[in-house]
Design a protein around this motif. Structure first.
Motif, PDB file in Angstrom:
ATOM      1  N   ILE A 340      -4.885  14.650  13.162  1.00  0.00           N
ATOM      2  CA  ILE A 340      -5.231  13.892  11.950  1.00  0.00           C
ATOM      3  C   ILE A 340      -5.437  12.424  12.318  1.00  0.00           C
ATOM      4  N   GLY A 344     -10.324   8.108  13.529  1.00  0.00           N
ATOM      5  CA  GLY A 344     -10.922   9.014  14.521  1.00  0.00           C
ATOM      6  C   GLY A 344     -10.997   8.374  15.898  1.00  0.00           C
ATOM      7  N   ALA A 393      -3.419  -1.410   6.265  1.00  0.00           N
ATOM      8  CA  ALA A 393      -2.473  -0.384   5.822  1.00  0.00           C
ATOM      9  C   ALA A 393      -3.277   0.768   5.231  1.00  0.00           C
TER      10      ALA A 393
END
Ligand code: M6R
Length: 591
Positions: A340, A344, A393
């Motif tokens: 996850i 990426g 964040a």
């Protein structure tokens, strides 16, 4: 980490493009920023500033630059302090370079270059690259050959772009381990190399992504073009894809920060994820599932462990990528490996995935950026539908991740209810500023929860840490008495996630144990718990907030949005820049 932009143009106003791209790239690092360019006499100029891109912008505007070629960089410091001397670009004899990544053999190269007479001005690993290219040029190589030779001598991970004042019509780029894209402007008047698509939104509408070991040359002649060479030096075509990042994606759209905008998108993101989810992977054929990720993405995996084991009855391990990749893991038979990552590009997650692939096991990636390295290298990809996330964040991406994971084990979900419960938090009358003003003075914080509320507590604590710089620990509520309770006193706030689910009574008794030690508590529960509080809400050290009652399966969504907003307002109450928390960067492409 670190943002790179480079441009070559028929126009001589490239400084606008460089600075606007750096503003968009700031989420990748904001310790310092700089540009290097060739002026009208083709002599190399450089401007660098410590701090945010705004300062660089002011310095650049003062110069009224006329230039057709230049490179720019926003830095997240790895080697060397945050100083102007360590800021990129780095130069040597008319060569200027910007770099993202880490050069592992820089000490050895530096020794050699010092012996050749080069004087180093910075503490960075990057400066060796500029000097190395200059040294090969000095030995008689053309710029392109010198660049190639230098790249072959580097160990580590990098995305590098270079310009040279004696060959003013080419930009050179190389990629190994860090992302790099190349594209032309729609009118074919300018060519660009950048570390991501966000930098090139509004500049290039089609991009080609370099593969590992590729070198790219952007050239200006009769026609504008770029050529890509694979690690064997063969000219190669890399597929061009539309740059889907729009102006809207990179604007705050009236919100005071990207983070707030992105939290307010959480309900829409949940709906979009649900609507677009069309993957027919049958997880029931696996005996085990391993989920591997970092940071917030890891916590999304930790939420999914509860769901998958409960609903699909499949054993799930959740692992931190940086640990997994170095501990000689034993690969379970008939296991599904899920990676996850929002960006990426997280290097530990990417390398963990490569390790699994090398063992001959198929990999599934859950990624938000479909052109990213993890998406391109995974065997199967589920794209999360969070849209571009700029706030350092991670918020809405977490919502997209947990919803996608829920849909892997349960297709028949009530998205309406999920959406409503998130919106109820977003639009409810919760006094976040008041709560934030209370907890911001706490010496340190605890976030506790049981069951699926426990990974949400971990996520809540991470958000507090990274934005407010208050030490915050997420803990299973039942574990507090095994040690951490020693910390509790009247100066410590605990956020207790206690929705009215099967764990409610247990979490309430753990909360009582904290109150018995004079700890302060923010009890985050649900409306249907009101008649079962047994007076805990009357305790002077307890502040209660009630979220909408919900099917226990969907509680993580409203709890998440609440914890995200609480972290946001706490950081704001402390006067912090929520979009650019200190010491961090959005995409962690170094180990
Ligand atoms: O892009 P990724 O999801 O792989 O990033 C993983 C972490 O670096 C990321 O979630 C980080 O922990 C965030 N700053 C959390 O808000």
């Amino acid at each position: 980490m670190c943002g790179i932009i480079a441009t070559l143009s028929y126009n001589d106003n490239i400084s606008n493009d460089l600075v606007s791209a750096l503003e968009r790239l700031e989420y990748r690092g904001y310790d310092s920023a700089g540009i290097a360019y060739l002026d009208n006499d083709f002599s190399l100029q450089r401007i660098r500033t410590v701090g945010k891109v705004q300062l660089l912008k002011a310095a650049v505007e003062k110069k009224h630059i006329k230039s057709h070629i230049g490179i720019g960089h926003t830095r997240w410091a790895t080697h060397g302090k945050v100083t102007e001397l360590n800021a990129h670009p780095h130069t040597a004899d008319g060569v200027a370079i910007v770099h993202n990544g880490i050069i592992e053999n820089y000490q050895e190269l530096k020794k050699r270059l010092v012996n050749e007479g080069y004087i180093f001005e910075s503490e960075t690993d990057t400066e060796v690259i500029a000097k190395l290219i200059a040294s090969h040029i000095k030995s008689g190589e053309k710029f392109f050959e010198a660049f190639k030779k230098s790249i072959n001598e580097l160990a580590g991970t990098f995305a590098i772009v270079a310009i040279y004042e004696k060959e003013p019509n080419i930009l050179l780029g190389a990629k190994k381990g860090s992302p790099m894209a190349v594209g032309l402007s729609p009118d074919k008047q300018s060519g660009y190399i950048a570390s991501d698509a966000v930098a090139l939104s509004t500049l290039a509408d089609e991009l080609a992504y370099l593969e590992e070991g590729d070198i790219v040359i952007v050239k200006k002649g009769d026609q504008f073009l770029y050529e890509i060479f694979d690690p064997n030096g063969r000219r190669i075509r890399r597929k061009s894809v539309p740059n889907k990042v729009s102006l809207n994606d990179v604007s705050k759209n009236g919100y005071e920060s990207f983070m707030l905008k992105e939290i307010f998108e959480e309900a829409t993101v949940a709906r979009k994820t649900y609507t677009r989810f069309n993957y027919d992977l049958d997880i029931s054929k696996f005996d085990n599932i391993s989920i591997i990720a970092c940071g917030t993405s890891y916590y999304a995996g930790a939420v999914a462990k509860y769901w998958i084991e409960d609903i699909a009855k499949i054993h799930v391990d959740v692992e931190i990528a940086s640990e997994f990749r170095y501990r000689n893991p034993v690969f379970a038979k008939n296991s599904l490996y899920i990676f996850i990552s929002q960006s990426g590009e997280t290097i530990d997650t990417l390398c963990a995935m490569r390790l699994v692939k090398e063992a001959g096991i198929k990999t599934l990636a859950l990624v938000n950026v479909e052109t990213s390295s993890i998406a391109r290298e995974a065997d199967f990809v589920i794209k999360t539908e969070a849209g571009v996330e700029i706030g350092v964040a991670s918020t809405k991406a977490f919502v997209a991740q947990i919803l996608s994971l829920l849909m892997l084990c349960c297709r028949n979900i009530d998205i309406e209810t999920i959406e409503l419960s998130i919106n109820a938090v977003l639009n409810g009358n919760y006094d976040f500023t008041g709560l934030a003003n209370k907890i911001k003075h706490s010496r340190s914080l605890f976030y506790i929860g049981r069951g699926v509320s426990y990974p949400i507590a971990l996520e809540g604590a991470l958000k507090i840490k990274e934005l407010s710089y208050i030490s915050a620990e997420g803990y299973p509520a039942g574990e507090i008495k095994h040690g951490p309770i020693a910390i509790i006193d009247e100066n410590i706030y605990t956020m207790a996630l206690a929705p009215y689910d099967k764990y409610f009574d247990k979490t309430i008794s753990n909360t009582q144990e904290i109150l018995a030690r004079n700890g302060k508590v923010l009890l985050i529960t649900t409306n249907d718990a009101k008649n079962f509080l047994h007076g805990i809400d009357q305790n002077e050290n307890v502040e209660c907030v009630f979220l909408p009652a919900n099917n226990p399966l969907y509680l993580p969504f409203s709890l998440t949005t609440f914890t995200h907003l609480l972290a946001y307002y706490t950081a704001k109450a402390k006067g912090h820049d929520v979009d650019k928390p200190r010491n961090l960067a959005k995409s962690v492409t170094v180990e």
